[in-house]
Design an enzyme around this catalytic site. Structure first.
Site, PDB file in Angstrom:
ATOM      1  N   HIS A   1     -10.119   2.299   0.848  1.00 26.42           N
ATOM      2  CA  HIS A   1      -9.390   2.123   2.108  1.00 26.42           C
ATOM      3  C   HIS A   1      -7.950   1.696   1.857  1.00 26.42           C
ATOM      4  O   HIS A   1      -7.034   2.086   2.593  1.00 26.42           O
ATOM      5  CB  HIS A   1     -10.100   1.090   2.972  1.00 26.42           C
ATOM      6  CG  HIS A   1      -9.521   0.947   4.341  1.00 26.42           C
ATOM      7  ND1 HIS A   1      -9.435   1.998   5.229  1.00 26.42           N
ATOM      8  CD2 HIS A   1      -8.975  -0.128   4.984  1.00 26.42           C
ATOM      9  CE1 HIS A   1      -8.871   1.591   6.352  1.00 26.42           C
ATOM     10  NE2 HIS A   1      -8.567   0.306   6.228  1.00 26.42           N
TER      11      HIS A   1
ATOM     12  N   ASP B   1     -12.929   5.923   0.607  1.00 26.76           N
ATOM     13  CA  ASP B   1     -12.851   4.914   1.662  1.00 26.76           C
ATOM     14  C   ASP B   1     -14.257   4.608   2.167  1.00 26.76           C
ATOM     15  O   ASP B   1     -14.963   5.499   2.648  1.00 26.76           O
ATOM     16  CB  ASP B   1     -11.966   5.441   2.799  1.00 26.76           C
ATOM     17  CG  ASP B   1     -11.568   4.363   3.796  1.00 26.76           C
ATOM     18  OD1 ASP B   1     -12.331   3.399   3.988  1.00 26.76           O
ATOM     19  OD2 ASP B   1     -10.488   4.495   4.400  1.00 26.76           O
TER      20      ASP B   1
ATOM     21  N   SER C   1      -5.518   2.738   9.190  1.00 31.82           N
ATOM     22  CA  SER C   1      -6.670   1.947   9.605  1.00 31.82           C
ATOM     23  C   SER C   1      -6.724   1.831  11.136  1.00 31.82           C
ATOM     24  O   SER C   1      -6.823   2.849  11.827  1.00 31.82           O
ATOM     25  CB  SER C   1      -6.617   0.580   8.918  1.00 31.82           C
ATOM     26  OG  SER C   1      -7.860  -0.067   9.001  1.00 31.82           O
TER      27      SER C   1
END
Length: 338
Positions: free
Chosen positions: A314, A285, A129
């Site tokens: 995600h 995602d 991330s």
């Protein structure tokens, strides 16, 4: 938790021009550097994450094995351990905390790696991330230093659609009746944190994850139990709204093209990367879809794309399920063997 060390940055000037006196970078290390210091890995933290949240990918028998590598996990600015709105004295406390960029985070980490440990080459930079965003930034800011890079579930620049999501989180946090322009002192903004959690819940996992009720695999008995127990619990776990907003601005503005010398040219910045790259987006995602990262891979000279299959979205990169952990670990193992 106090199982970490502090690197004193002194007077640290951010890209915005603001100088934070007595800036501090919290970090934890795993393993020991080799005599040649050629086994060093940097593994930055993610949005609101702290160093212990990265430990699911570190351990005996895994690619990031402390018996083999010296792994440095730096906590990014604003996460509550490194210099943040919540732990900085006046005048840069609370909403006055300087604007931070990915570039600033990496420059502070570069000082840690070179000044504290005397390391000149990194065997790998990796992260999930916002940790992936810092991975891209490392490879652009210090191309001769980074030998390999493996960003997963993250991007080199924040897309317009991703910014729409972030505006929802920002609105939820700042709508709390006690927000007071970011100067709320010791008051706890529970309403805003719970609202931000509900915004996040619609994006962190995929539609298929919810359709298949996979939250039950995480121990939750209903959708509402998951929304309260996982998501609201996640945001209420010692997370300060000003800290979250500081990191949100970093994410919102992220673009390796803004690195000094590239004049906003993201493609030129990606083309400058010398590291051998394995980019691992997750199949579903909603923040960083595979097609976005395919665009980046096409512009990095020595890069491959490997999509994490499945429906965890995600959070495929969060260590939430063993299948995705194995996939990421195997990708890192292959990259490190090359």
């Amino acid at each position: 938790m106090s199982d970490y060390e502090i690197f004193e940055l002194g007077d640290f000037t951010f890209l915005s021009g603001a100088t934070l006196r007595g800036a501090r970078l919290a970090y934890k290390t795993y393993g020991e550097p080799s005599p040649a210091k050629d086994n060093v890995i940097v593994y930055p933290t993610w949005y609101s994450g702290r160093h212990w949240d990265n430990e699911w990918l570190i351990g005996p028998g895994m690619t990031l094995d402390p018996e083999r590598y010296f792994i440095i996990v730096p906590n990014q600015f604003g996460n509550g351990l490194s210099s943040s709105p919540s732990n900085t004295p006046e005048p840069y406390d609370q909403a006055r905390f300087p604007r931070v960029t990915m570039y600033d985070n990496v420059e502070a980490q570069h000082r840690l790696v070179t000044e504290r440990f005397g390391v000149e080459r990194l065997a790998l930079v990796t992260g999930w991330s916002m940790g992936a965003g810092q991975t891209y930034q490392w490879a652009v800011s210090h191309p001769d230093m980074v030998q390999r890079m493996a960003p997963f579930c993250g991007s080199s620049h924040t897309s317009p659609h991703n910014k729409v999501f972030l505006e929802g989180v920002r609105a939820a946090l700042t709508a709390d009746g006690n927000y007071n322009g970011g100067f709320y002192g010791e008051r706890r903004l529970t309403t805003g944190l719970r609202a931000a959690a509900r915004v996040y819940a619609g994006w962190g996992f995929s539609q298929a994850f919810y359709w298949q009720h996979l939250y039950e695999r995480l121990g939750y008995t209903s959708l509402e139990d998951f929304l309260v127990g996982f998501w609201e619990g996640f945001f209420l776990d010692d997370r300060d709204p000003n800290n979250l907003l500081t990191m949100l601005r970093v994410w919102h503005s992220a673009d390796v093209g803004l690195t000094p010398g590239f004049n906003g040219d993201t493609e030129a910045a990606l083309a400058s990367i010398k590291a051998k790259a394995l980019v691992m987006p997750a199949e579903k995602d909603l923040y960083f879809p595979p097609e976005d990262e395919a665009w980046a891979v096409e512009r990095i000279p020595n890069a491959r794309l490997r999509v994490i299959p499945g429906v965890w979205g995600h959070f495929a990169g969060h260590g939430s399920n063993p299948e995705d952990v194995r996939f990421i670990d195997e990708g890192l193992r292959e990259l490190m063997a090359s």
